[in-house]
Design a protein around this motif. Sequence first.
Motif, short mmCIF file in Angstrom:
data_model
loop_
_atom_site.label_atom_id
_atom_site.label_comp_id
_atom_site.label_asym_id
_atom_site.label_seq_id
_atom_site.Cartn_x
_atom_site.Cartn_y
_atom_site.Cartn_z
N TYR A 34 0.85 -1.19 0.00
CA TYR A 34 0.00 0.00 0.00
C TYR A 34 0.89 1.23 0.00
CZ TYR A 34 -4.36 -2.48 0.99
OH TYR A 34 -5.47 -3.28 0.90
N VAL A 35 0.54 2.21 -0.82
CA VAL A 35 1.21 3.50 -0.84
C VAL A 35 0.38 4.50 -0.04
CG1 VAL A 35 2.02 5.38 -2.33
CG2 VAL A 35 2.26 3.01 -3.08
N GLY A 36 -0.91 4.29 -0.03
CA GLY A 36 -1.86 5.10 0.72
C GLY A 36 -3.13 4.28 0.88
N ASP A 37 -4.16 4.89 1.45
CA ASP A 37 -5.41 4.16 1.64
C ASP A 37 -6.02 3.68 0.33
OD1 ASP A 37 -5.29 4.41 4.37
OD2 ASP A 37 -6.54 6.21 4.42
N ASP A 38 -5.83 4.46 -0.74
CA ASP A 38 -6.45 4.15 -2.02
C ASP A 38 -5.43 3.94 -3.13
OD1 ASP A 38 -9.04 4.33 -0.98
OD2 ASP A 38 -9.04 6.51 -1.20
N GLU A 39 -4.24 3.48 -2.77
CA GLU A 39 -3.20 3.29 -3.78
C GLU A 39 -2.28 2.14 -3.39
OE1 GLU A 39 0.37 5.84 -5.95
OE2 GLU A 39 -1.06 6.88 -4.67
N ILE A 40 -1.95 1.31 -4.39
CA ILE A 40 -0.96 0.26 -4.18
C ILE A 40 0.09 0.35 -5.28
CG2 ILE A 40 -2.51 -1.35 -3.00
CD1 ILE A 40 -2.53 -3.02 -5.60
N SER A 41 1.23 -0.22 -4.99
CA SER A 41 2.33 -0.28 -5.94
C SER A 41 2.91 -1.68 -5.89
CB SER A 41 3.41 0.75 -5.56
OG SER A 41 4.51 0.66 -6.45
N GLY A 42 3.20 -2.23 -7.05
CA GLY A 42 3.77 -3.57 -7.12
C GLY A 42 4.71 -3.70 -8.29
N GLU A 43 5.24 -4.88 -8.44
CA GLU A 43 6.19 -5.13 -9.53
C GLU A 43 5.89 -6.48 -10.16
OE1 GLU A 43 10.88 -5.80 -9.70
OE2 GLU A 43 10.27 -3.87 -8.85
N ILE A 44 5.96 -6.49 -11.49
CA ILE A 44 5.71 -7.72 -12.25
C ILE A 44 6.82 -7.88 -13.27
CG2 ILE A 44 4.18 -8.85 -13.92
CD1 ILE A 44 1.85 -7.38 -12.64
N ASN A 50 11.13 -5.61 -15.94
CA ASN A 50 10.26 -5.53 -14.76
C ASN A 50 9.40 -4.30 -14.92
OD1 ASN A 50 11.09 -7.76 -13.29
ND2 ASN A 50 12.72 -6.65 -12.28
N TYR A 51 8.12 -4.45 -14.63
CA TYR A 51 7.19 -3.33 -14.74
C TYR A 51 6.68 -2.97 -13.36
CZ TYR A 51 7.07 -4.90 -19.61
OH TYR A 51 7.40 -5.28 -20.88
N GLN A 52 6.73 -1.69 -13.05
CA GLN A 52 6.11 -1.21 -11.82
C GLN A 52 4.65 -0.97 -12.14
OE1 GLN A 52 7.22 2.69 -10.40
NE2 GLN A 52 6.34 2.29 -8.40
N ILE A 53 3.77 -1.51 -11.30
CA ILE A 53 2.33 -1.32 -11.44
C ILE A 53 1.86 -0.45 -10.29
CG2 ILE A 53 0.07 -2.46 -11.46
CD1 ILE A 53 1.61 -3.34 -13.86
N ARG A 54 1.13 0.58 -10.61
CA ARG A 54 0.52 1.43 -9.58
C ARG A 54 -0.97 1.47 -9.86
NH1 ARG A 54 4.57 4.37 -6.72
NH2 ARG A 54 2.95 5.56 -5.69
N ALA A 55 -1.76 1.32 -8.84
CA ALA A 55 -3.22 1.41 -8.96
C ALA A 55 -3.71 2.46 -7.97
CB ALA A 55 -3.87 0.07 -8.68
N ILE A 56 -4.52 3.38 -8.49
CA ILE A 56 -5.05 4.47 -7.68
C ILE A 56 -6.57 4.45 -7.80
CG2 ILE A 56 -5.06 6.97 -7.30
CD1 ILE A 56 -2.30 6.40 -9.26
N PRO A 70 7.38 0.73 -17.51
CA PRO A 70 8.43 -0.21 -17.89
C PRO A 70 9.86 0.29 -17.63
CG PRO A 70 7.51 0.84 -19.83
CD PRO A 70 6.74 1.35 -18.66
N ASP A 71 10.03 1.34 -16.83
CA ASP A 71 11.33 1.90 -16.49
C ASP A 71 12.11 2.30 -17.74
OD1 ASP A 71 13.27 2.90 -14.81
OD2 ASP A 71 14.35 0.99 -14.65
N VAL A 72 11.42 3.03 -18.61
CA VAL A 72 12.03 3.59 -19.81
C VAL A 72 12.01 5.10 -19.67
CG1 VAL A 72 11.80 3.88 -22.31
CG2 VAL A 72 11.33 1.65 -21.27
N VAL A 106 9.27 9.79 -18.12
CA VAL A 106 9.14 8.34 -17.98
C VAL A 106 7.98 7.86 -18.85
CG1 VAL A 106 8.63 6.49 -16.34
CG2 VAL A 106 10.04 8.42 -15.64
N LEU A 107 8.23 6.77 -19.56
CA LEU A 107 7.20 6.13 -20.37
C LEU A 107 6.25 5.38 -19.44
CD1 LEU A 107 6.24 5.23 -23.27
CD2 LEU A 107 7.62 3.18 -22.87
#
Length: 169
Positions: A34-44, A50-56, A70-72, A106-107
Amino acid sequence: MRTSGREFDRGEEDAAPVDMLLQLFEARGWPCEYVGDDEISGEIQGSWANYQIRAIWRSEDRVLQLLCLPDVRIPQNKRREMFELLALVNEQLWLGHFDIWSNGNVLLYRHGMMLGDDGLLSLTQAQAVVEAAVSECDRFYPAFQFVLWGDKSPADALDSALVDPAGEA
């Protein structure tokens, strides 16, 4: 790990969006937090990177925004070509779009999901939105690299990236 304040029943069909995404990530063994109450961050791990996934989650609009990074990083001298490539790539997409985040050049791939009045997300929806984001990043990653590192034109980069190999290896 912090929870969103409500207990999550594993047998539940639908859940608050960030809770459902957290459950999906945990079930797949993907790191996330969790990054906040309504946000998560993960990696796939994708096919290329490796892609960072963020959901808000925006409860007032009942919209879940999913970002896949995609860290570009786009150097200043390649911005024009990358914007041209993004226009060509985005014509190929049914859902979501690619963009360049102005903060850091960042892309990213971005997709917004409007959820119903209950604001709940099903496991099927969670899987579909994450898999679509990773799939599109994997599909077009070579085109971005061809422009950035191969000095191909945007049209040539896209053509090269979308070539389907004939037969099986």
